[in-house]
Design an enzyme around this catalytic site. Structure first.
Site, short mmCIF file in Angstrom:
data_model
loop_
_atom_site.label_atom_id
_atom_site.label_comp_id
_atom_site.label_asym_id
_atom_site.label_seq_id
_atom_site.Cartn_x
_atom_site.Cartn_y
_atom_site.Cartn_z
N ASP A 10 0.70 -1.18 -0.16
CA ASP A 10 0.12 -0.08 0.05
C ASP A 10 1.11 1.34 -0.05
OD1 ASP A 10 -2.25 1.87 0.54
OD2 ASP A 10 -1.66 1.79 2.50
N LEU A 11 0.31 2.27 -0.53
CA LEU A 11 1.26 3.49 -0.41
C LEU A 11 1.13 4.48 0.64
CD1 LEU A 11 3.06 5.34 -2.30
CD2 LEU A 11 1.05 6.51 -3.26
N ASP A 12 0.07 5.07 0.85
CA ASP A 12 -0.38 6.08 1.85
C ASP A 12 -0.52 5.28 3.31
OD1 ASP A 12 -0.74 8.29 0.24
OD2 ASP A 12 -2.90 7.56 -0.13
N THR A 18 1.05 10.37 3.46
CA THR A 18 0.23 11.58 2.51
C THR A 18 -0.95 11.95 3.64
OG1 THR A 18 -0.59 9.73 1.41
CG2 THR A 18 1.09 11.26 0.43
N LYS A 46 -8.64 7.05 6.16
CA LYS A 46 -7.42 6.35 5.46
C LYS A 46 -7.71 5.15 4.62
CE LYS A 46 -4.11 8.05 9.00
NZ LYS A 46 -3.28 7.67 10.18
N GLY A 47 -7.35 4.88 3.58
CA GLY A 47 -7.52 3.78 2.70
C GLY A 47 -9.04 3.78 1.95
N ARG A 50 -11.59 8.71 -2.97
CA ARG A 50 -11.77 9.97 -2.90
C ARG A 50 -13.15 10.12 -2.86
NH1 ARG A 50 -9.34 12.77 -8.07
NH2 ARG A 50 -7.63 11.56 -7.35
N SER A 115 -2.56 0.57 -4.29
CA SER A 115 -3.06 1.63 -3.68
C SER A 115 -4.45 2.02 -4.34
CB SER A 115 -2.03 2.82 -3.85
OG SER A 115 -2.47 3.93 -3.28
N ALA A 116 -5.16 2.74 -3.17
CA ALA A 116 -6.41 3.28 -3.92
C ALA A 116 -6.29 4.75 -4.44
CB ALA A 116 -7.38 3.33 -2.73
N SER A 117 -5.14 5.19 -4.31
CA SER A 117 -5.03 6.57 -4.60
C SER A 117 -4.87 6.82 -6.34
CB SER A 117 -3.72 7.08 -4.18
OG SER A 117 -3.40 8.37 -4.80
N ASN A 119 -3.24 9.13 -7.60
CA ASN A 119 -2.04 10.01 -7.53
C ASN A 119 -0.73 9.56 -7.13
OD1 ASN A 119 -3.35 12.87 -8.09
ND2 ASN A 119 -4.43 12.42 -6.12
N LYS A 146 -11.08 -1.44 -1.19
CA LYS A 146 -10.64 -2.42 -0.19
C LYS A 146 -11.84 -2.51 0.65
CE LYS A 146 -5.86 -0.97 -0.79
NZ LYS A 146 -4.66 -0.30 -0.44
N GLU A 170 0.13 -3.36 4.52
CA GLU A 170 -1.09 -2.36 4.90
C GLU A 170 -1.19 -1.52 6.10
OE1 GLU A 170 -3.64 -0.81 3.80
OE2 GLU A 170 -3.96 -1.51 1.72
N ASP A 171 -1.68 -0.53 5.94
CA ASP A 171 -1.86 0.22 7.32
C ASP A 171 -3.30 0.30 7.70
OD1 ASP A 171 -2.27 2.24 5.37
OD2 ASP A 171 -2.01 3.75 6.65
C1 BG6 Z 1 -5.81 6.07 -0.19
C2 BG6 Z 1 -5.79 7.08 1.02
O1 BG6 Z 1 -4.40 5.59 -0.43
O2 BG6 Z 1 -6.17 6.92 -1.39
C3 BG6 Z 1 -7.04 7.77 1.08
O3 BG6 Z 1 -5.39 6.45 2.04
C4 BG6 Z 1 -7.53 8.40 -0.08
O4 BG6 Z 1 -6.97 8.89 2.06
C5 BG6 Z 1 -7.19 7.59 -1.25
O5 BG6 Z 1 -8.67 9.15 -0.28
C6 BG6 Z 1 -7.57 8.22 -2.70
O6 BG6 Z 1 -6.60 8.95 -3.22
P1 BG6 Z 1 -6.73 9.92 -4.32
O7 BG6 Z 1 -5.27 10.61 -4.41
O8 BG6 Z 1 -7.12 9.20 -5.36
O9 BG6 Z 1 -7.65 11.00 -4.00
MG MG Z 2 -2.81 2.99 3.67
#
Ligand code: BG6
Ligand code: MG
Length: 231
Positions: A10-12, A18, A46-47, A50, A115-117, A119, A146, A170-171
């Site tokens: 996982d990233l964040d 972040t 967290k996790g 968006r 990661s769910a992000s 970004n 997740k 994972e956190d």
């Molecule tokens: C997860 C974060 O990794 O990514 C969440 O823990 C965040 O807090 C999610 O909302 C989505 O991120 P992003 O960068 O796509 O808005």
């Molecule tokens: Mg995380």
């Protein structure tokens, strides 16, 4: 007994922290909408993807918005967030993260990001570790959040490693559940009191090493427990 052939991170909260940037951007949005967002509230995000985060925040603020308005609010938050992460530096890598990923690779273990992000590409590039992952699966490539295992299963598939030979780092509780739902082992990054289902918990990747990783090989794989069901 399994052979660990891949680690999926996982990233964040695992590689970088972040959460503070997400919090600042969400808090600014909540302020503009006329209510406060606490750090305690932020923990629950967290996790969480968006749009799901926005839904929760609007719910906490008692505010109803149309889908089009929600798209605009999420875009506004993301612009502030992207502005902050575009200034990130390698100094913001969490302790031991780069070193542990490197040690996996040196041992011939494949590495992926899960990661769910949306970004993650920017963040990996800014902290200078984009070259350390064989595969990156992030919010741009998955549709199910997740604890659905989609993000990790896609990672395993792209690496050509069977899920039972993958370990997830994972956190978030939902992330540990996602790993188990995918038939993978899970190392929790954080506190054992919170990450009670993890197969092993360490406070950070600086406390992880290949010996601890290998010890997981003797543990049975726990696939999809009833109490970790996909919501
Ligand atoms: C997860 C974060 O990794 O990514 C969440 O823990 C965040 O807090 C999610 O909302 C989505 O991120 P992003 O960068 O796509 O808005
Ligand atoms: Mg995380």
């Amino acid at each position: 007994m399994t052979t660990i052939q891949a680690c999926i991170f996982d990233l964040d909260g695992v590689i970088v922290d972040t959460a503070v940037y997400h919090y600042r951007a969400w808090k600014r949005l909540a302020d503009e909408l006329g209510f406060d967002l606490t750090e305690e509230d932020n923990e629950k995000l967290k996790g969480v993807s968006r749009m799901a985060s926005l839904d929760l925040i609007l719910q906490w603020g008692g505010i109803a918005k149309t889908d089009a308005e929600k798209e605009e609010l999420a875009a506004r938050k993301n612009a502030w967030y992207v502005d902050m992460i575009s200034k990130m530096t390698p100094g913001e890598l969490l302790p031991g993260a780069k070193e542990f990923v490197e040690s996996c690779r040196q041992a011939g273990i494949k590495t992926a990001l899960g990661s769910a992000s949306k970004n993650s590409g920017t963040i990996l590039e800014k902290v200078g570790i984009d070259h350390l992952f064989d595969v990156v699966i992030d919010g741009n490539k998955v549709s199910k959040p997740k604890p659905d295992p989609e993000v990790f299963l896609k990672g395993a598939e792209a690496l050509h490693i069977v899920p039972g030979n993958c370990v997830v780092f994972e956190d978030a509780i939902a992330g540990i559940a996602a790993a188990h739902n995918g038939g993978m082992k899970a190392v929790g990054i954080g506190s054992p009191e919170v990450l009670t289902r993890a197969d092993l918990v360490v406070s950070g990747l600086d406390k992880m090493n290949l010996d601890k990783l290998r010890e997981l090989e003797t543990k049975p794989v726990i696939a999809g427990r009833n109490d970790e069901a996909i919501s």
